[in-house]
Structure formats: C-alpha cells, structure tokens
Write an enzyme that holds these catalytic residues in place. Structure first.
Site: not given
Ligand SMILES: O=P(O)(O)OC[C@H]1O[C@H](OP(=O)(O)OP(=O)(O)O)[C@H](O)[C@@H]1O
Ligand SMILES: O=c1cc[nH]c(=O)[nH]1
Ligand SMILES: [Mg+2]
Length: 209
Positions: A104, A108, A200, A203
């Site tokens: 992703r 944006t 995340d 991560d």
C-alpha cells in the site's frame, strides 16, 4: 451483500489482545498470529461438507462422516498475510497456496501489485484470502479482483482486524464475498491505520520498523 462474521471465540480475543499490545515483540507477535490463524481456521471450516462413511469400530459397524474433499486454496497477501498461512495449514493441510504481493502506497493508500502466483485450478477451489489487516479495503479488494480475473468463483476473506471502511469497500465491490474477522475496530486514522488496531502488521511480523 456478503456477510461479516466476527469470530469472537474467547481464545481468539485473548490472543488478539497480546497481538495488539505495543510491548509484544516480534517473536511472540509471530507466534500469536500463527495461533490465531489456526483458531480462525477452526471457525471458518465449519461449513465444510461431509459425506457418509461406514466403518467397523472394534464393537460394531457404524455409519459415520468424513470430509467430502472440497478443494480449498489459501491466498495470503504478501507480506503480512504470510504470517497466517502456517496456522491455517495446520488444520487444512491439503490446501494449495497461491500468493498475491501487494504493498500500500503510504501517501495515496492505493495498492500496488508486484507478484502473483496461483494454483492452476483456482476456479475449482474455495479460496480464502488471508491478510491480518483490512483497512481502507484497497488491498483485499484488489487481490479479490485479481483472483476473479483469473477465474476464481468462490472467495472468502479472513483478517485479524478490520475497519468499517474496509468492510464497506468489500461489500460494495465484492457483494459475493463473506468476511471473517477476529475484531471489527472503530475506524481509520488520518494515515489510514486502523484504530485501535495493532500498528503495521508486516513490520511487526518481520521486525522491519
Ligand atoms: O486495506 P488497506 O488500506 O489496503 O491496507 C491493508 C494492507 O496494508 C498492509 O500491507 P502493507 O502495504 O503494509 O504491506 P506489507 O504486508 O508488505 O507490510 C496490510 O497487510 C494489508 O495488505
Ligand atoms: O492499521 C493498519 C493499516 C494498514 N496496514 C497495517 O499493517 N496496519
Ligand atoms: Mg506493512
């Protein structure tokens, strides 16, 4: 419209709490995601068809049931979805695994495809798309579009945590797809992260923060 199932089994909820906790390190995070995926596999396979089988117990003949052999395909969205594959395979060992690589764009929030490799018979399989996070829904929706373009007919989506925004996108773009979540969270923040969420997922799984 597809249905949303929140899998509220106590073991799933308990483990999700520690997955969310910011003090949970990479090793434990990865183990917990694996365990929750296995528990979710138990719930998501409730609808598998059975067939009659007559066997001999040590005592007498018995009419019993075995799995009817429905073909399943798992499709993790790389990277974070990879963390859910082994847990699923523990309960569905005969499943084939396809991969869709998407990231992703942080500005944006749009998904970009960089890798796809699927079993040749996806049209005959019930596919379960795996990704810990359903945020804007862009990545999951793109993965499902891609599977449909290649012939997939039966698709379900399984995520640890979802946002209402992502659920709406899947409902609108893929009304035939049911969604299975460990939790339905409140909303997205300005950066497109689920809140409260877990941060995340990629991560945290791979220690790349
Ligand atoms: O619903 P969305 O708004 O599309 O966001 C969710 C996506 O974002 C994360 O992947 P990311 O792009 O961070 O890639 P990674 O798994 O490689 O970390 C996550 O694993 C989903 O794939
Ligand atoms: O909260 C979020 C949103 C997108 N991707 C993640 O890993 N976490
Ligand atoms: Mg990530």
């Amino acid at each position: 419209m597809g249905q949303v199932h929140v899998l509220d089994h106590p073991l799933i909820q308990h483990k999700l709490t520690y997955i969310r906790d910011k003090d949970t390190g990479t090793k434990e995070f990865r183990e917990l995601v694996d365990e929750v995926a296995m528990l979710m596999a138990f719930e998501i396979t409730r609808n598998l068809p059975l067939q009659e089988k007559t066997i001999e117990t040590p005592v007498m003949e018995a009419d019993t049931q075995v799995l009817a052999g429905k073909k399943i395909g798992l499709v993790p969205i790389i990277r974070a979805g990879l963390g859910m594959v082994d847990g699923m395979l523990k309960l569905i060992p005969a499943a084939k695994v396809g991969h869709v690589g998407l990231y992703r764009d942080p500005e944006t929030l749009k998904p970009h495809e960089y890798y796809t490799k699927l079993p040749s018979d996806i049209a005959e399989r019930e596919l379960i798309v795996l990704d810990p996070m359903l945020a804007t829904g862009g990545s999951a929706s793109e993965a499902i579009h891609l599977l449909k373009k290649r012939g997939a007919k039966q698709i379900r989506l399984m995520c640890l945590v979802g946002a209402p925004e992502g659920v709406d996108v899947i409902h609108n773009e893929h009304p035939d797809v049911d969604i299975y979540l460990g939790a339905l969270d409140d909303q997205l923040n300005d950066d497109g992260f689920i809140i409260p969420g877990l941060g995340d997922a990629g991560d945290r799984l791979y220690g790349t923060k």
